[in-house]
Scaffold this motif. Structure first.
Motif, PDB file in Angstrom:
ATOM      1  N   LEU A 141       0.842  -1.192   0.000  1.00  0.00           N
ATOM      2  CA  LEU A 141       0.000   0.000   0.000  1.00  0.00           C
ATOM      3  C   LEU A 141       0.879   1.244   0.000  1.00  0.00           C
ATOM      4  N   LYS A 142       0.930   1.933  -1.121  1.00  0.00           N
ATOM      5  CA  LYS A 142       1.689   3.193  -1.165  1.00  0.00           C
ATOM      6  C   LYS A 142       0.704   4.293  -1.509  1.00  0.00           C
ATOM      7  N   ILE A 143       0.505   5.184  -0.562  1.00  0.00           N
ATOM      8  CA  ILE A 143      -0.445   6.276  -0.853  1.00  0.00           C
ATOM      9  C   ILE A 143       0.337   7.578  -0.912  1.00  0.00           C
ATOM     10  N   HIS A 144       0.233   8.277  -2.004  1.00  0.00           N
ATOM     11  CA  HIS A 144       0.941   9.550  -2.105  1.00  0.00           C
ATOM     12  C   HIS A 144       0.090  10.643  -1.473  1.00  0.00           C
ATOM     13  N   PRO A 145       0.679  11.435  -0.550  1.00  0.00           N
ATOM     14  CA  PRO A 145      -0.166  12.374   0.211  1.00  0.00           C
ATOM     15  C   PRO A 145      -0.902  13.403  -0.656  1.00  0.00           C
ATOM     16  N   LEU A 191      -4.733  16.949  -5.491  1.00  0.00           N
ATOM     17  CA  LEU A 191      -4.703  17.098  -6.955  1.00  0.00           C
ATOM     18  C   LEU A 191      -6.067  16.751  -7.536  1.00  0.00           C
ATOM     19  N   LEU A 192      -6.656  15.665  -7.005  1.00  0.00           N
ATOM     20  CA  LEU A 192      -7.960  15.259  -7.543  1.00  0.00           C
ATOM     21  C   LEU A 192      -9.038  16.276  -7.196  1.00  0.00           C
ATOM     22  N   LEU A 193      -8.913  16.896  -6.008  1.00  0.00           N
ATOM     23  CA  LEU A 193      -9.901  17.921  -5.632  1.00  0.00           C
ATOM     24  C   LEU A 193      -9.885  19.078  -6.627  1.00  0.00           C
ATOM     25  N   ILE A 194      -8.678  19.489  -7.044  1.00  0.00           N
ATOM     26  CA  ILE A 194      -8.607  20.595  -8.004  1.00  0.00           C
ATOM     27  C   ILE A 194      -9.114  20.126  -9.366  1.00  0.00           C
ATOM     28  N   LEU A 195      -8.579  18.983  -9.826  1.00  0.00           N
ATOM     29  CA  LEU A 195      -8.916  18.535 -11.177  1.00  0.00           C
ATOM     30  C   LEU A 195     -10.412  18.233 -11.299  1.00  0.00           C
ATOM     31  N   GLY A 196     -11.010  17.780 -10.190  1.00  0.00           N
ATOM     32  CA  GLY A 196     -12.434  17.457 -10.239  1.00  0.00           C
ATOM     33  C   GLY A 196     -13.306  18.689 -10.403  1.00  0.00           C
ATOM     34  N   ARG A 197     -12.711  19.879 -10.169  1.00  0.00           N
ATOM     35  CA  ARG A 197     -13.498  21.115 -10.303  1.00  0.00           C
ATOM     36  C   ARG A 197     -13.439  21.693 -11.711  1.00  0.00           C
ATOM     37  N   LEU A 198     -12.694  21.042 -12.594  1.00  0.00           N
ATOM     38  CA  LEU A 198     -12.574  21.588 -13.956  1.00  0.00           C
ATOM     39  C   LEU A 198     -13.501  20.805 -14.878  1.00  0.00           C
ATOM     40  N   TYR A 199     -13.928  21.439 -15.953  1.00  0.00           N
ATOM     41  CA  TYR A 199     -14.737  20.685 -16.917  1.00  0.00           C
ATOM     42  C   TYR A 199     -14.424  21.192 -18.317  1.00  0.00           C
ATOM     43  N   PRO A 200     -14.680  20.366 -19.335  1.00  0.00           N
ATOM     44  CA  PRO A 200     -14.305  20.782 -20.679  1.00  0.00           C
ATOM     45  C   PRO A 200     -15.381  21.702 -21.236  1.00  0.00           C
ATOM     46  N   CYS A 225      -4.456   6.769 -11.899  1.00  0.00           N
ATOM     47  CA  CYS A 225      -4.712   7.012 -10.467  1.00  0.00           C
ATOM     48  C   CYS A 225      -5.915   6.226  -9.978  1.00  0.00           C
ATOM     49  N   GLY A 226      -6.783   5.820 -10.908  1.00  0.00           N
ATOM     50  CA  GLY A 226      -7.959   5.031 -10.521  1.00  0.00           C
ATOM     51  C   GLY A 226      -7.592   3.698  -9.888  1.00  0.00           C
ATOM     52  N   GLN A 227      -6.296   3.307  -9.971  1.00  0.00           N
ATOM     53  CA  GLN A 227      -5.896   2.036  -9.347  1.00  0.00           C
ATOM     54  C   GLN A 227      -5.542   2.211  -7.876  1.00  0.00           C
ATOM     55  N   SER A 228      -5.658   3.433  -7.364  1.00  0.00           N
ATOM     56  CA  SER A 228      -5.237   3.711  -5.987  1.00  0.00           C
ATOM     57  C   SER A 228      -5.883   2.723  -5.016  1.00  0.00           C
ATOM     58  N   PRO A 229      -5.119   2.301  -3.998  1.00  0.00           N
ATOM     59  CA  PRO A 229      -5.710   1.380  -3.005  1.00  0.00           C
ATOM     60  C   PRO A 229      -6.717   2.075  -2.092  1.00  0.00           C
ATOM     61  N   VAL A 230      -6.815   3.417  -2.180  1.00  0.00           N
ATOM     62  CA  VAL A 230      -7.731   4.150  -1.282  1.00  0.00           C
ATOM     63  C   VAL A 230      -9.075   4.321  -1.979  1.00  0.00           C
ATOM     64  N   TYR A 231     -10.136   3.852  -1.331  1.00  0.00           N
ATOM     65  CA  TYR A 231     -11.469   3.852  -1.944  1.00  0.00           C
ATOM     66  C   TYR A 231     -11.886   5.258  -2.360  1.00  0.00           C
ATOM     67  N   ARG A 232     -11.701   6.243  -1.434  1.00  0.00           N
ATOM     68  CA  ARG A 232     -12.155   7.621  -1.711  1.00  0.00           C
ATOM     69  C   ARG A 232     -11.394   8.203  -2.902  1.00  0.00           C
ATOM     70  N   CYS A 233     -10.122   7.858  -3.026  1.00  0.00           N
ATOM     71  CA  CYS A 233      -9.343   8.384  -4.159  1.00  0.00           C
ATOM     72  C   CYS A 233      -9.860   7.805  -5.473  1.00  0.00           C
ATOM     73  N   GLY A 268     -12.793   8.870 -10.508  1.00  0.00           N
ATOM     74  CA  GLY A 268     -13.940   8.670 -11.383  1.00  0.00           C
ATOM     75  C   GLY A 268     -14.573   9.994 -11.780  1.00  0.00           C
ATOM     76  N   ARG A 269     -14.724  10.884 -10.781  1.00  0.00           N
ATOM     77  CA  ARG A 269     -15.326  12.187 -11.082  1.00  0.00           C
ATOM     78  C   ARG A 269     -14.355  13.072 -11.849  1.00  0.00           C
ATOM     79  N   ALA A 270     -13.067  13.010 -11.457  1.00  0.00           N
ATOM     80  CA  ALA A 270     -12.098  13.950 -12.041  1.00  0.00           C
ATOM     81  C   ALA A 270     -11.847  13.657 -13.514  1.00  0.00           C
ATOM     82  N   LEU A 271     -12.070  12.419 -13.924  1.00  0.00           N
ATOM     83  CA  LEU A 271     -11.800  12.090 -15.329  1.00  0.00           C
ATOM     84  C   LEU A 271     -12.798  12.791 -16.259  1.00  0.00           C
TER      85      LEU A 271
END
Length: 1931
Positions: A1305-1309, A1314-1323, A1345-1353, A1358-1361
């Motif tokens: 389990l390697k979780i990058h802090p 990053l996902l919070l910011i990217l999830g706020r953008l839209y095309p 990043c969708g392979q992250s072991p952390v469920y919330r990430c 999913g949303r950020a994509l």
């Protein structure tokens, strides 16, 4: 109707010197008027406007003179004087302009001598050498060149001198600016002078071009040439000098180009020279030497960005683009400028420069349009819509159309508009309508979401180009879509502007294309009909904004539509009256009429006399349940187009009716609207009365009178007077004791506006004067308003009393004055915090009384008799000084005592009240004109010292490190020990016994009280506390805290107020100020100390308020040393933070405590217009500290920096100036998140959250995924370009840690951030190929990043994509993701990865299915491919897949597909395979075969919920058209899965049952509201035969949520189907079921259960009664009691609402039935419940209860009542109607005799109340510091009493009722008399002035007194005549 104040024009008169006057006197003649005597007469006038009239007579006089007068010495002398006069006048003085225009009319023969005189004067002016007097000379030169032929001739004559002067001015100002470096005030002045100087030199060159050209080219040695070179050189220097103001640099850019243009030869080469300058490709060989010599710095390759910008501006503004004279070079320059500007747009981010850039781009589009007119075909190709330049401009527009700055948004719109015109010009001749560029633009714009503000303006511009009809052909629903958007206030103005453009254009198109009038119905259908539907049924916000923004525009465009609207609405107004949520047709009608009348499209008298709208209809509007309808009806009466329109008697009566029921409105916005509308009405009365007075005076103009008004003016004026008098009477009447806060607010605000509007200017006849209505009782009422616990009431009452102060003060006798003053002094030392506010207002009112000195301040005056005699001092100043001295002496004594014992101070005399009163008194003092300066100086010094000493006493408590200054609130020995420790820590002074010895009060009470008695015999607080020992410590602890904290706050505010006393100008001597510079510096140090030492938010917030006042004063101050203080403080605190010295006292925990506040205050006070150097310096320092380059440095500076940055980004006062630093802040917070130190991570998180809000706006809604707080990727990265590489790099680092091979389990802090910011953008569909900041590179990283072991990430990925995948790529991406999913045979499936992929598929597919507006063939094809691909991976949804979480995720995708597929089913059986597969998945699932797991298995619940949703969606989806007939067995088989609803209801997991129950409830409601469409019979089949199952569940269900749902479903079902099955399924007969449900309502543990059980039981009872089935008396009694219990005041809202719903359902059957079903007492008991609910504090409850009255009124109407019946009314009106209905019912039932005594008991109230109040009031006094009296802030007992007594009296008089039953009468009389006696006793026992000292008790008792007196009156009416006679005889 807008109320505007007339603007007074100020004209300063001119004054001639002694010498000039003598000259004129010599030539003036008394007998005839000549020029000299005219001027002399003018000079003697002191009024500027009269002088203007005088000067205008000069020209006619001069024109009469003959040719020979030119040599006349008198004329010469006069011209000299006129010249001197002209040059002495200021540039803004209107006299100067009048003089110039008069002299322009001089006859030719006088011109020569006039020029000589003026040249003489100007030459004198040009000799000025003082830099600070240059401005006047420059202004004179400018005005000479502005439309003044004489002035221009002078300048021509003195051309070289003027040039030389300007050259000198530029150099001198530059030098002076250098000398004054750092002195901001002087530098600002010099900057403005410099700006004018550059502008004047440009004017000289532009306006006198021929002078230069004539002598210029002769030789480079000529003086003019050298001067021009000097000007060019200076301008270049200014352009390059970044320290100058931006406006100076911009103007210098213009000047450089202008001067170069004037000097350069050949002119044709100039454009290529400028091109080279801009592109940095200058080669010295081809450039003239003089240019290199003067502008050498511009020839370098690298010019600063801002200089390039200003040069572009210069070239666009100063070169001639129209004529085509610049040829090919000019066209190249035009395109070069565009490319330079567009490349600058990505670099210049500072708000002021970005604004300039957008303005210059708009100028470029204008120049391009001009150039196209005469341009070459080549240019047309290069500026076509499809060209590269225009493409880049469109990029700029899309990026900036939603920019936070208004100016940039506005310019962007202009650019777009011009750009369309440019394209139109390039394609001139071809058909613009079908042009592919326009078509593409329209399609793109329409595909954008409506929340994008830029869409509206751009569509508006396009409409003007291609016409509305073309756009409507693409989508007819556009008008409705735009109207739907208007529920959002931020979008409403944009939407209404677009609609206006569209319907105006459409009307014009129809008018041209069709016959007269034939098109109007079609136009109405498109633009008016949808509006009427929304007005009737839309939500509150939407209708409000449509009425405000859209309706006026529509009526303005086509006023005739009004009659159409009225016709449509009138037809349905009777049937559709609206509700508390919708306006209905009546409300819509009111809104349309109001708007029409306000805009002058309608006369109210016409529609009322023509019967279009009846008075009854308006009355119904005025008391409508929807408050906005009331406001519209009121607006209809008050707002008119003409402010002098006469107010009719009918309108006045309606207004009086309105005021009976609408003053008590809880919504502040409604109250504000009521006040402002009535204000308009009063203005109309005032203005029309003035017209009537004039008419009355000019009686001769009889015909005028007849036309204007039918009634004689005097009668109308009398009506006005009576009306205003009755309005004031009503307003004073509602200020009764116990009236609610809203009522008081409304009444006082309306009274204030009456006082303002009817204050009569001299020379006007007063129609009404408020002070004539004032008597001592009314003044007393206003003074009592000071006792309100709401400060805004105190403020309003105070302001009103100030307006009426002459009358109010005269009505105060000395005894009353003394009492009030004593009360104020007592309150100033009360322990209740809001008492001191009351004291402050009382004192501020009393200081205006002349007698205050003698009555109240006598003790002090004995020592100072001479001041009392001093008549030159104003009363207010004398009194204020005396009051402050008195308070100050007291507080100094109290501080002395507090130093001995803080406990005693807190309990007996908390000092903050006195300080608050002092601050209040100072704030209303006129400091500009004080007489007793020396006394005030002494007072100020004492106040400052007092503040310091008070602060020293309380600061140890405030600044202790115990959490929030907590002191345990207990009185047991154990906590006393803890208290001892804390007190030890915060011990302020050794002698302070509070901190050493306070343990438990009761043990020490005796000795403590003895000590106290010695010190302060008057008030022995501890003795009072003995009675309630248990709570002793509790109260004291809170008191100590309140005392200390509030004292700190008041000290800060006092010091802040004192700082403002410093004189603001350097001109006044320092000694003139009441406060010295030294004192201000000390105060600054005091604040600094407190802000940097405090530990608690509360403490530094208190100091902050005062410190802000200080810093604002310093920023405006002229004293150099003070002015520099903020800068010095800032530097020193930043140094201290950087040094991180261990001895530093700065607090590094608690978000750095006061430090951010300190820095915030210093930066926010920096003037907005300046260069904000302090902000720049601070941000640079902080960002370098927040993201340190080396790891080793200490973390404390980093934590401080992060905390301070957070405060600065959150501070709205820094506005756009902070935006350039946002990107660095984001970087710092993301990097800080990776720190190993917790403190840094914590602060980084807080900073990150502040930045997200700063960038994306404050989140208003609950919807996480709404696009409101989001931004397109393009806009985000173009505003913060440095974040693009940064985020990409960080994302890459993160994905590399998610190494797919390694399982650990390697979780990058920073992944989460990053996902919070990217999830706020839209095309955006506008994202073109031009963007270098494409979002494509992010996609592969996010997918990984969708392979992250952390469920919330994984969820967030999913949303950020979604935003990063373009709409046309979505289907392709979904397929690619699906193909990545493993097959069933794949070994070692990694389920984290599968889950991440499925979530991404889910979100992408969702956005794809929801957003597609154009359902094209590609779309269907893509969807088909996706379904096929889903089928290949179906094993993931079945048992083959062991992981329940991924199974659930796959099922979620299937559920979404199945719900959306219903919409897309076009051709019959094409999807049968899909449903077949679904059926297999379901039948294979554990739901069918039984669940082998326990609930502890991860993901089980999730899986069960997903499979249940799938079952429900398959059950409810209608099959294809072939299966609609139930004939085809195969189709039936597919449509029905092997699972029924009943099976779901029997599942052991309550989550499954809940979902099934929710679905059933939804289907039921749809069936009941007939929403199930044709062909959805399947759903109806599902609902049959469920009754048995549900009844059984009701008895057995254990889960509370499911149980409530079951009951709710039974409640919604038809009882005729349910009751027959009770016996068979649950072995209960209907009566037992009723008893069971009543018991549930009684004992259920949850309010939800109780409410639904009561509703169900009530439905059963009604059903039984209607079907004549027997119910036992006992059950009915229990049911009534339950309803009464549910209506209790303290019940939860949902219980109250349930009671209201039940009461509504039984109204027609039980409450207003022809005969009594329940018996009188129970029926009246239920009516009492209705009345209670109508007075509930919660508006929702009141509205629900008002529906009972609606039902009753509807019955009344249907029974054919003759009078107008109100049907849908607000609560106050409903309450009145309720009492009326009850009285009518008593008559109808023939129960008047039995009913009246019950109503009399209602009047009396509960007997026990009073005794209890009397006993408890004594105990309550000091119980709680913040007790605010009554809990219900809306109900008014006296309103209820007065309404009930009104109806009772009416009933008694109508029925001639007398009570012969003496026993009953005597009992009631006895109770009433006992209560009266008790009330009087209790009132007598209160202290003096109880309305202030014991407000709650006083209010209760006065209310009780009135209740009883009303009751006794009623009882008197009930006595038979002989009883009354006997009583009188006895008396």
């Amino acid at each position: 109707m807008v109320l505007k104040k007339k603007k007074e024009i100020q004209v300063d008169a001119f004054v001639l010197g002694h010498h000039q006057l003598e000259k004129l006197e010599r030539f003036s003649k008394a007998e005839e008027q000549n020029l000299a005597s005219l001027l002399l007469h003018g000079a003697q006038l002191r009024n500027g406007i009269q002088q203007i009239q005088c000067i205008k007579q000069i020209v006619p006089l001069v024109k009469q003179m003959d040719q020979n007068s030119a040599g006349d010495p008198m004329v010469k002398a006069c011209l000299d004087v006129l010249g001197e006069m002209y040059f002495s006048l200021g540039i803004k003085n209107p006299l100067k302009k009048v003089l110039a225009s008069s002299l322009n009319g001089l006859p030719g023969h006088l011109m020569m001598s006039a020029v000589q005189s003026f040249v003489c004067c100007l030459r004198e002016e040009l000799k000025t050498t003082d830099v600070y007097l240059y401005r006047k000379v420059l202004d004179n030169l400018a005005s000479c060149m502005e439309d003044f032929s004489l002035g221009r001739a002078c300048i021509k004559n003195l051309f070289e001198e003027v040039l030389q002067f300007l050259q000198k001015v530029l150099l001198d100002i530059q030098e002076e600016n250098r000398k004054n470096h750092g002195n901001r005030i002087v530098q600002t002045q010099l900057m403005h002078d410099l700006l004018i100087a550059i502008k004047v030199s440009m004017m000289l060159v532009q306006k006198l071009q021929e002078n230069i050209q004539g002598s210029l080219w002769k030789h480079s040695e000529s003086f003019v040439w050298q001067s021009m070179c000097s000007l060019l050189k200076s301008s270049t220097n200014f352009l390059m000098d970044a320290t100058l103001l931006q406006t100076v640099q911009t103007t210098s850019g213009l000047a450089v180009i202008l001067f170069t243009r004037a000097m350069y030869e050949p002119v044709e080469e100039l454009p290529s020279l400028i091109s080279d300058l801009l592109l940095g490709t200058m080669e010295h060989s081809g450039v003239p030497a003089w240019f290199v010599r003067n502008c050498g710095v511009l020839c370098t390759a690298e010019l600063p960005d801002s200089v390039l910008l200003f040069l572009c501006h210069g070239a666009l503004a100063m070169l001639d683009w129209r004529s085509g004279s610049m040829g090919q070079n000019g066209e190249k320059l035009l395109l070069d400028i565009a490319s330079v500007l567009l490349s600058l747009s990505s670099q210049l981010k500072e708000s002021s420069v970005a604004t300039s850039l957008s303005r210059i781009l708009a100028i470029w589009t204008n120049s391009a349009l001009a150039a196209l007119v005469s341009g070459s075909p080549d240019l047309k190709i290069k500026l076509n819509g499809n060209s590269d330049t225009i493409g880049r401009l469109l990029e700029y527009i899309y990026t900036h159309w939603d920019h936070p700055l208004d100016a940039i948004r506005h310019q962007t719109r202009l650019i777009f508009k011009n750009l369309l015109q440019i394209h139109q010009t390039t394609i001139a001749g071809s058909n613009g309508k079908s042009d592919p560029f326009f078509e593409r633009l329209i399609k793109h714009l329409l595909s954008l979401d409506w929340h994008v503000k830029g869409k509206y303006a751009s569509l508006g511009c396009l409409v003007e180009c291609v016409g509305t009809e073309n756009i409507l052909q693409l989508d007819r629903t556009i008008p409705v879509q735009i109207l739907d958007v208007m529920s959002d206030q931020s979008l409403a103005p944009y939407a209404s502007d677009l609609l206006e453009t569209m319907f105006t254009n459409h009307k014009a198109h129809f008018t041209l294309s069709f016959q007269e009038g034939s098109w109007i119905d079609q136009w109405h259908n498109i633009w008016v009909s949808p509006l009427l539907v929304i007005l009737c049924e839309g939500n509150h916000d939407q209708t409000t904004y449509i009425i405000d923004y859209y309706l006026p525009k529509l009526l303005k465009c086509n006023p005739d539509s009004l009659s159409y609207m009225i016709r449509i609405l009138q037809a349905s107004a009777d049937a559709n009256l609206g509700s508390c949520r919708t306006r209905g047709a009546l409300g819509a009608l009111m809104a349309c009429l109001r708007t029409a009348r306000a805009h002058g499209h309608l006369e109210l008298s016409n529609i009322m006399s023509s019967g279009l709208v009846s008075t009854g209809c308006i009355k119904q509007g005025l008391v409508h349940q929807h408050s906005q309808v009331c406001i519209d009806a009121l607006g209809l009466l008050c707002e008119t187009h003409r402010t002098t329109e006469i107010v009719s008697l009918e309108e006045m009566q309606l207004i009086q009716f309105f005021m009976m029921y609408n003053l008590n409105n809880q919504s502040p916005s409604i109250r504000q609207q009521i006040v402002s509308l009535l204000r308009k009405l009063f203005c109309r009365i005032q203005e029309s009365s003035q017209v009537l007075y004039k008419l009355e005076q000019n009686k001769t103009k009889q015909e005028l009178v007849e036309n204007l008004t039918r009634a004689p003016p005097l009668r109308i004026l009398q009506q006005y007077k009576d009306f205003m008098s009755s309005v004031c009477a009503r307003l004073f009447e509602v200020l009764f004791p116990g009236s609610s806060h809203p009522t008081r607010f409304s009444a006082l605000s309306i009274l204030e506006s009456i006082a303002e509007i009817f204050s009569v200017p001299k020379g006007q006849a007063p129609v009404f004067q408020l002070d004539q209505e004032i008597d001592s009782a009314r003044v007393q009422t206003l003074i009592q308003c000071f006792a309100s616990t709401f400060e805004e009431i105190k403020i309003l009452a105070f302001r009103l009393l100030m307006k009426l102060r002459d009358v109010a003060l005269n009505l105060q006798d000395s005894e009353n004055l003394d009492l009030l003053f004593q009360a104020a002094v007592d309150l100033s030392t009360s322990t209740k915090p809001y008492d001191c506010v009351t004291a402050s207002y009382l004192l501020n009112f009393l200081v205006y009384h002349k007698g205050l000195q003698y009555t109240c301040l006598g003790k002090w005056l004995q020592h100072n008799p001479q001041m009392a005699e001093n008549t030159s001092v104003s009363t207010v100043e004398k009194n204020t000084l005396a009051v402050i001295k008195l308070l100050l002496a007291n507080v100094e004594e109290e501080i002395f005592q507090a130093k001995k014992s803080l406990l005693q101070a807190a309990a007996s005399f908390p000092m903050y009240g006195r300080v608050h009163c002092i601050t209040g008194a100072l704030q209303q003092l006129p400091f500009k004109d004080l007489t007793l300066v020396s006394e005030w100086k002494e007072i100020v010094t004492r106040l400052i010292l007092m503040s310091y000493s008070l602060s020293a006493v309380v600061s140890p408590v405030v600044q202790s490190s115990s959490p929030e200054g907590l002191i345990p609130m207990d009185s047991d020995p154990e906590s006393a020990g803890r208290l001892q420790m804390i007190l030890h820590e915060i011990q302020p002074q050794d002698t302070n016994d509070y901190f050493m010895q306070a343990k438990i009060l009761k043990e020490h009470c005796k000795e403590e009280s003895e000590k106290l008695t010695d010190q302060m015999p008057t008030k022995n607080i501890c003795m009072e506390m003995r009675g309630k020992d248990r709570q002793a410590c509790d109260v004291t602890a809170q008191m100590v805290l309140v005392c200390c904290w509030r004292s700190m706050k008041e000290v800060s505010l006092l010091l802040g107020t004192l700082c403002k006393l410093l004189p603001s100008h350097t001109t006044s001597e320092p000694s003139d100020g009441l406060i010295t510079v030294e004192q201000v510096k000390n105060i600054g140090d005091y604040f600094k100390h407190h802000l940097l030492q405090s530990r608690h938010r509360g403490a530094f917030e208190l100091a902050y308020a005062g410190f802000v006042q200080l810093t604002e004063m310093l920023s405006r101050c002229n004293n150099e040393s003070l002015h520099k203080m903020p800068e010095r403080w800032l530097s020193s605190v930043l140094e201290e933070i950087k040094s991180c010295d261990p001895s530093s006292s700065l607090c590094a925990t608690r978000r750095s405590a006061g430090i951010p506040f300190y820095i915030q205050a210093l930066l926010a006070s920096e003037p907005k217009k300046s260069k904000t150097d302090l902000l720049k310096m601070t941000m640079k320092e902080l960002i370098s500290l927040a993201a340190p380059l080396n790891e080793s440095s200490s973390v404390i500076p980093q934590v401080h920096a992060l905390n301070i940055l957070r405060a600065l980004y959150r501070d709205t006062r820094l506005g756009e100036n902070i935006m350039p630093y946002v990107a660095d802040g984001i970087k710092a917070s993301i990097l800080g998140f990776m720190s190993p130190v917790w403190a840094v991570r914590n602060s980084s998180t807080l900073l990150f959250s502040a930045l997200i809000t700063r960038i994306f706006g404050v989140k208003r809604g609950k919807d996480e995924n709404s696009k409101k707080n989001r931004m397109t990727g393009r806009e985000f990265f173009s505003r913060f370009p440095s974040l693009y590489p940064f985020l990409l790099k960080q994302l890459e680092v993160v994905t590399n840690t998610l190494n797919s091979e390694a399982e650990e389990l390697k979780i990058h802090p920073s992944l989460f951030l990053l996902l919070l910011i990217l999830g706020r953008l839209y095309p955006s569909p506008m994202d073109g190929s031009h963007s270098a900041l494409s979002t494509a590179p992010f996609v592969p990283f996010i997918i990984r990043c969708g392979q992250s072991p952390v469920y919330r990430c994984r969820e967030m990925c999913g949303r950020a994509l979604v935003p990063f995948v373009m709409a046309n790529e979505a289907a392709h991406t979904v397929l690619a993701l699906l193909r990545r999913l493993p097959d069933s045979a794949t070994p070692g499936v990694r389920h984290n990865s599968v889950h991440g992929t499925l979530l991404q598929v889910f979100h992408l597919l969702q956005s794809y299915l929801e957003s597609n507006q154009f359902i094209s063939l590609d779309f269907q094809q893509g969807l088909g491919d996706i379904i096929t691909c889903m089928g290949t991976k179906l094993w993931l949804a079945k048992r083959l897949n062991p992981c329940l979480v991924t199974r659930a995720a796959y099922l979620d995708v299937l559920v979404m597909l199945s719900t959306h597929l219903e919409k897309f089913q076009k051709q019959g059986m094409q999807l049968l395979d899909f449903w077949e597969e679904m059926k297999r998945v379901i039948s294979d699932s554990e739901l069918v075969s039984g669940i082998p797991y326990s609930s502890a298995v991860p993901g089980l619940i999730q899986y069960l919920q997903s499979i249940t949703r799938l079952v429900i969606s398959v059950l409810s989806v209608a099959p294809g058209p072939d299966t609609q007939s139930c004939g085809s067995a195969g189709a039936k088989e597919v449509a029905k899965p092997s699972l029924s609803v009943a099976l779901l209801l029997h599942c052991e997991f309550h989550e499954v049952r809940l979902l099934a129950l929710e679905a059933i409830l939804l289907w039921l409601k749809q069936r009941n509201s007939k929403q199930i469409a044709e062909g959805r019979g399947g759903v109806l089949c599902l609902l049959t035969d469920l009754e048995d199952t549900l009844l059984t569940m009701a008895l057995k269900e254990t889960n509370p949520q499911c149980f409530c749902k079951v009951l709710e479903i039974l409640y919604n079902m038809d009882l005729r189907n349910v009751l027959p099955k009770t016996e068979s399924s649950i072995k209960m007969n209907p009566n037992e079921l009723l008893t069971w449900s009543l018991n549930l309502a009684d004992i259920s543990s949850s309010p939800e259960g109780q409410t639904i059980a009561l509703k169900f039981a009530s439905k059963l009872i009604i059903h039984h009664l209607q079907n004549y089935q027997q119910i036992s008396e006992e059950v009915l009694k229990k049911w009534v009691q339950l309803i009464v219990f549910f209506c209790g005041d303290e019940q939860e809202t949902e219980m109250l609402l349930a009671a209201a719903e039940v009461l509504k359902s039984i109204t027609s059957f039980l409450l207003i039935s022809e005969k009594l079903v329940l018996g009188l007492s129970d029926t009246l008991g239920l009516w009492k419940c209705v009345i209670l609910l109508l007075q509930n504090e919660d508006l929702v409850v009141r509205d629900a209860a008002a529906e009972v009255i609606q039902v009753a009124q509807l019955e009344k109407k249907s029974n054919g009542g003759t009078e107008f019946a109100f049907r849908i009314v607000n609560a106050p009106m409903a309450l009145d109607l309720a009492f009326g209905i009850v009285c009518e019912l008593l008559q109808r039932w023939g129960e008047v005799h039995a009913g009246v005594p019950i109503l009399v008991e209602w009047l009396l109230g509960e007997d026990s109340d009073l005794q209890r109040d009397g006993e408890t009031s004594a105990l309550e006094e000091d119980d709680s510091l913040f007790d605010k009296g009554e809990v219900n802030f809306w109900a008014e007992k006296l309103t209820h009493v007065r309404q009930l007594s009104k109806h009772l009296s009416h009933l008694i008089s109508v029925t001639h009722l007398t009570l012969l039953d003496h026993e009953e009468l005597n009992r009631l009389s006895r109770i009433a008399l006992d209560q009266a006696q008790c009330t009087e006793q209790l009132l007598g026992s209160l202290p003096l002035v109880p309305e202030f000292s014991r407000t709650p008790e006083f209010t209760k008792l006065t209310i009780q007194r009135e209740r009883i007196s009303v009751c006794l009156k009623i009882l008197n009416l009930l006595k038979p005549d002989d009883t009354c006679k006997n009583e009188n005889l006895e008396k």
